[in-house]
Design a protein around this motif. Structure first.
Motif, PDB file in Angstrom:
ATOM      1  N   ALA A 140       0.820  -1.205   0.000  1.00 50.48           N
ATOM      2  CA  ALA A 140       0.000   0.000   0.000  1.00 50.48           C
ATOM      3  C   ALA A 140       0.848   1.247   0.000  1.00 50.48           C
ATOM      4  O   ALA A 140       0.369   2.328  -0.291  1.00 50.48           O
ATOM      5  CB  ALA A 140      -0.923  -0.006   1.222  1.00 50.48           C
ATOM      6  N   VAL A 141       2.100   1.140   0.355  1.00 53.56           N
ATOM      7  CA  VAL A 141       2.947   2.321   0.442  1.00 53.56           C
ATOM      8  C   VAL A 141       3.619   2.623  -0.881  1.00 53.56           C
ATOM      9  O   VAL A 141       3.677   3.754  -1.327  1.00 53.56           O
ATOM     10  CB  VAL A 141       4.028   2.119   1.530  1.00 53.56           C
ATOM     11  CG1 VAL A 141       4.960   3.299   1.563  1.00 53.56           C
ATOM     12  CG2 VAL A 141       3.365   1.936   2.883  1.00 53.56           C
ATOM     13  N   ASP A 188      -4.499  10.875   5.213  1.00 56.48           N
ATOM     14  CA  ASP A 188      -4.222   9.485   5.566  1.00 56.48           C
ATOM     15  C   ASP A 188      -5.545   8.751   5.750  1.00 56.48           C
ATOM     16  O   ASP A 188      -6.517   9.313   6.264  1.00 56.48           O
ATOM     17  CB  ASP A 188      -3.421   9.391   6.872  1.00 56.48           C
ATOM     18  CG  ASP A 188      -1.999   9.892   6.723  1.00 56.48           C
ATOM     19  OD1 ASP A 188      -1.370   9.572   5.709  1.00 56.48           O
ATOM     20  OD2 ASP A 188      -1.537  10.617   7.617  1.00 56.48           O
ATOM     21  N   VAL A 189      -5.581   7.488   5.348  1.00 53.14           N
ATOM     22  CA  VAL A 189      -6.769   6.652   5.492  1.00 53.14           C
ATOM     23  C   VAL A 189      -6.490   5.589   6.549  1.00 53.14           C
ATOM     24  O   VAL A 189      -5.406   5.019   6.603  1.00 53.14           O
ATOM     25  CB  VAL A 189      -7.143   5.990   4.151  1.00 53.14           C
ATOM     26  CG1 VAL A 189      -8.260   4.972   4.332  1.00 53.14           C
ATOM     27  CG2 VAL A 189      -7.557   7.065   3.140  1.00 53.14           C
ATOM     28  N   PHE A 190      -7.503   5.301   7.376  1.00 51.92           N
ATOM     29  CA  PHE A 190      -7.365   4.331   8.459  1.00 51.92           C
ATOM     30  C   PHE A 190      -8.554   3.379   8.449  1.00 51.92           C
ATOM     31  O   PHE A 190      -9.611   3.672   7.890  1.00 51.92           O
ATOM     32  CB  PHE A 190      -7.317   5.032   9.823  1.00 51.92           C
ATOM     33  CG  PHE A 190      -6.209   6.031   9.975  1.00 51.92           C
ATOM     34  CD1 PHE A 190      -4.965   5.659  10.468  1.00 51.92           C
ATOM     35  CD2 PHE A 190      -6.408   7.360   9.616  1.00 51.92           C
ATOM     36  CE1 PHE A 190      -3.940   6.586  10.599  1.00 51.92           C
ATOM     37  CE2 PHE A 190      -5.399   8.298   9.755  1.00 51.92           C
ATOM     38  CZ  PHE A 190      -4.164   7.904  10.243  1.00 51.92           C
ATOM     39  N   VAL A 191      -8.367   2.224   9.110  1.00 48.37           N
ATOM     40  CA  VAL A 191      -9.452   1.264   9.301  1.00 48.37           C
ATOM     41  C   VAL A 191      -9.550   0.950  10.784  1.00 48.37           C
ATOM     42  O   VAL A 191      -8.565   0.528  11.406  1.00 48.37           O
ATOM     43  CB  VAL A 191      -9.224  -0.032   8.506  1.00 48.37           C
ATOM     44  CG1 VAL A 191     -10.380  -1.002   8.748  1.00 48.37           C
ATOM     45  CG2 VAL A 191      -9.102   0.266   7.021  1.00 48.37           C
ATOM     46  N   GLU A 228      -1.510   4.760   2.542  1.00 47.64           N
ATOM     47  CA  GLU A 228      -1.126   5.854   1.664  1.00 47.64           C
ATOM     48  C   GLU A 228      -0.377   5.303   0.460  1.00 47.64           C
ATOM     49  O   GLU A 228       0.292   4.278   0.534  1.00 47.64           O
ATOM     50  CB  GLU A 228      -0.260   6.880   2.396  1.00 47.64           C
ATOM     51  CG  GLU A 228       0.965   6.278   3.065  1.00 47.64           C
ATOM     52  CD  GLU A 228       1.719   7.281   3.911  1.00 47.64           C
ATOM     53  OE1 GLU A 228       2.871   6.971   4.263  1.00 47.64           O
ATOM     54  OE2 GLU A 228       1.172   8.357   4.198  1.00 47.64           O
ATOM     55  N   GLY A 229      -0.497   5.968  -0.654  1.00 51.21           N
ATOM     56  CA  GLY A 229       0.182   5.548  -1.865  1.00 51.21           C
ATOM     57  C   GLY A 229       1.554   6.164  -1.973  1.00 51.21           C
ATOM     58  O   GLY A 229       2.060   6.762  -1.013  1.00 51.21           O
ATOM     59  N   PRO A 230       2.187   6.047  -3.120  1.00 47.07           N
ATOM     60  CA  PRO A 230       3.538   6.584  -3.299  1.00 47.07           C
ATOM     61  C   PRO A 230       3.607   8.093  -3.161  1.00 47.07           C
ATOM     62  O   PRO A 230       4.670   8.636  -2.870  1.00 47.07           O
ATOM     63  CB  PRO A 230       3.906   6.137  -4.721  1.00 47.07           C
ATOM     64  CG  PRO A 230       2.593   5.882  -5.393  1.00 47.07           C
ATOM     65  CD  PRO A 230       1.695   5.372  -4.322  1.00 47.07           C
ATOM     66  N   VAL A 289     -10.866   1.095  -0.748  1.00 43.52           N
ATOM     67  CA  VAL A 289     -10.451   1.751  -1.986  1.00 43.52           C
ATOM     68  C   VAL A 289     -10.026   3.180  -1.660  1.00 43.52           C
ATOM     69  O   VAL A 289     -10.750   3.906  -0.981  1.00 43.52           O
ATOM     70  CB  VAL A 289     -11.592   1.780  -3.017  1.00 43.52           C
ATOM     71  CG1 VAL A 289     -11.121   2.442  -4.313  1.00 43.52           C
ATOM     72  CG2 VAL A 289     -12.086   0.364  -3.290  1.00 43.52           C
ATOM     73  N   TYR A 290      -8.847   3.564  -2.154  1.00 45.09           N
ATOM     74  CA  TYR A 290      -8.404   4.939  -1.961  1.00 45.09           C
ATOM     75  C   TYR A 290      -7.632   5.414  -3.183  1.00 45.09           C
ATOM     76  O   TYR A 290      -7.131   4.624  -3.990  1.00 45.09           O
ATOM     77  CB  TYR A 290      -7.564   5.083  -0.689  1.00 45.09           C
ATOM     78  CG  TYR A 290      -6.243   4.359  -0.678  1.00 45.09           C
ATOM     79  CD1 TYR A 290      -5.077   4.976  -1.131  1.00 45.09           C
ATOM     80  CD2 TYR A 290      -6.132   3.057  -0.185  1.00 45.09           C
ATOM     81  CE1 TYR A 290      -3.849   4.322  -1.109  1.00 45.09           C
ATOM     82  CE2 TYR A 290      -4.923   2.394  -0.152  1.00 45.09           C
ATOM     83  CZ  TYR A 290      -3.786   3.030  -0.624  1.00 45.09           C
ATOM     84  OH  TYR A 290      -2.570   2.374  -0.602  1.00 45.09           O
TER      85      TYR A 290
END
Length: 370
Positions: free
Chosen positions: A28-29, A230-233, A246-248, A265-266
């Motif tokens: 994911a990073v 930032d996205v969290f679960v 988070e993406g690149p 999905v992000y």
């Protein structure tokens, strides 16, 4: 890609994607490889499309309709509309909320207040919710579909919006801001309608909002820190929160959480990532804007980047096969895809999606895949 595909997939149009994109998960990073752009899908010969924003006699809506969500079984579609002819007794203008029962072909108005955001519907089709303007701030109104009556108007001490419902409607995830103590900033909360309790998922010192999503069983909540991107679960079972997704680009914008809680999905940069909650890996869909994921986490609805080609495409994340949902300008939102990608709801002002579209307005449609 897989050497064998199921019967349904044989009717799909494959796009030229490398195996690294279609079948391989990436962290994911940082994705491991660049991939071909998604494009070029064509409408499946076995699909059909119908207009949903119509009266019981099939008369087309006389004003704009949009913001649709569909239940996992594809039976109920909830949407907002300013049309005055969708129900027999409707005479007023302005935005209202309607539920279309595909089984009976009947449309029902839900509530008499103007929705501030697109309405949402529980997975079982029994409840809907949407925020409205109240004297002391936004409130979320819940309605029972079978009776049309108001169930609750929550958040008495806060201004609340952006609801997401569990399958049975028991749990509602939402954003809230205290108007009595502004220093609290924004909160992501989950309300339990059976016990009347409220669980705080996250607290922020700012009010940059993003819509949270709750899984069908109420266990997981995906949310975003709108300020840090930032996205969290969050996991209800132990109150734990995942590391940031988070993406690149080191930023992420939350799009959706699958109903079964398995996929998040992000967006990051110009790409879409589908994060697997159990493995912690993410599948890359390059040069595309993710819109929604089906309840099972297998089918992604996305809008290809660029100005040519279809506006909405449905991808089978296991096989990489694409199907065109709309090749005319169209818009969809979260909860737009039924289970297994069988039905996709969207709205469009195009007048050639179905025959006899002469109202010159935005209509709600459902694309059915056989």
């Amino acid at each position: 890609m897989r050497g064998k595909i199921n019967r349904r997939t044989t009717r799909r149009v494959r796009v030229a994607l490398s195996a690294a994109v279609v079948a391989c998960a990436v962290t994911a990073v940082l994705p491991t490889a660049a991939s071909a752009d998604p494009a070029g899908a064509t409408v499946d010969a076995g699909s059909s499309v119908e207009r949903i924003s119509v009266a019981a006699d099939g008369t087309q809506g006389d004003d704009n309709s949009s913001g649709a969500s569909i239940t996992p079984d594809g039976r109920h579609v909830v949407f907002a509309s300013s049309a005055r002819n969708l129900t027999p007794d409707e005479t007023t203008g302005g935005d209202k909320v309607f539920v279309r029962d595909q089984g009976t072909g009947q449309t029902q108005r839900m509530g008499h207040l103007t929705p501030l955001e697109p309405p949402v519907i529980s997975g079982d089709g029994k409840y809907i919710a949407y925020p409205v303007q109240w004297m002391t701030g936004d409130r979320i109104r819940h309605y029972q579909v079978s009776t049309g009556r108001t169930i609750t108007g929550n958040c008495s001490l806060f201004t609340c919006n952006q609801p997401s419902l569990s399958t049975d409607g028991r749990y509602t995830a939402h954003n809230s801001i205290s108007y009595r103590q502004q220093t609290y900033g924004q909160r992501v909360q989950v309300e339990d309608s059976q016990t009347g309790t409220m669980a705080t998922v996250a607290t922020f010192d700012h009010t940059v909002q993003s819509r949270p999503f709750i899984s069908g069983d109420g266990r997981y909540v995906a949310y975003q820190n709108g300020k840090t991107k930032d996205v969290f679960v969050w996991d209800r079972t132990d109150g734990s929160t995942s590391a940031p997704l988070e993406g690149p680009a080191k930023e992420a914008t939350l799009v959706h959480l699958s109903d079964d809680g398995s996929k998040v999905v992000y967006l990051s940069g110009s790409d879409t990532y589908v994060h697997d909650v159990s493995t912690g890996t993410a599948q890359l869909v390059p040069n595309a804007k993710g819109v929604a994921i089906d309840p099972t986490g297998r089918h992604l609805l996305y809008a290809p980047n660029g100005t040519s080609g279809p506006s909405l495409v449905l991808r089978d994340l296991q096989t990489g096969a694409d199907e065109t949902v709309s090749d005319q300008p169209a818009t969809a939102g979260p909860d737009a895809v039924s289970a297994d990608g069988r039905d996709v709801t969207f709205h469009s002002t195009a007048d050639d999606i179905v025959p006899g579209d002469t109202n010159g307005k935005s209509d709600v449609f459902v694309r059915h895949f056989s």
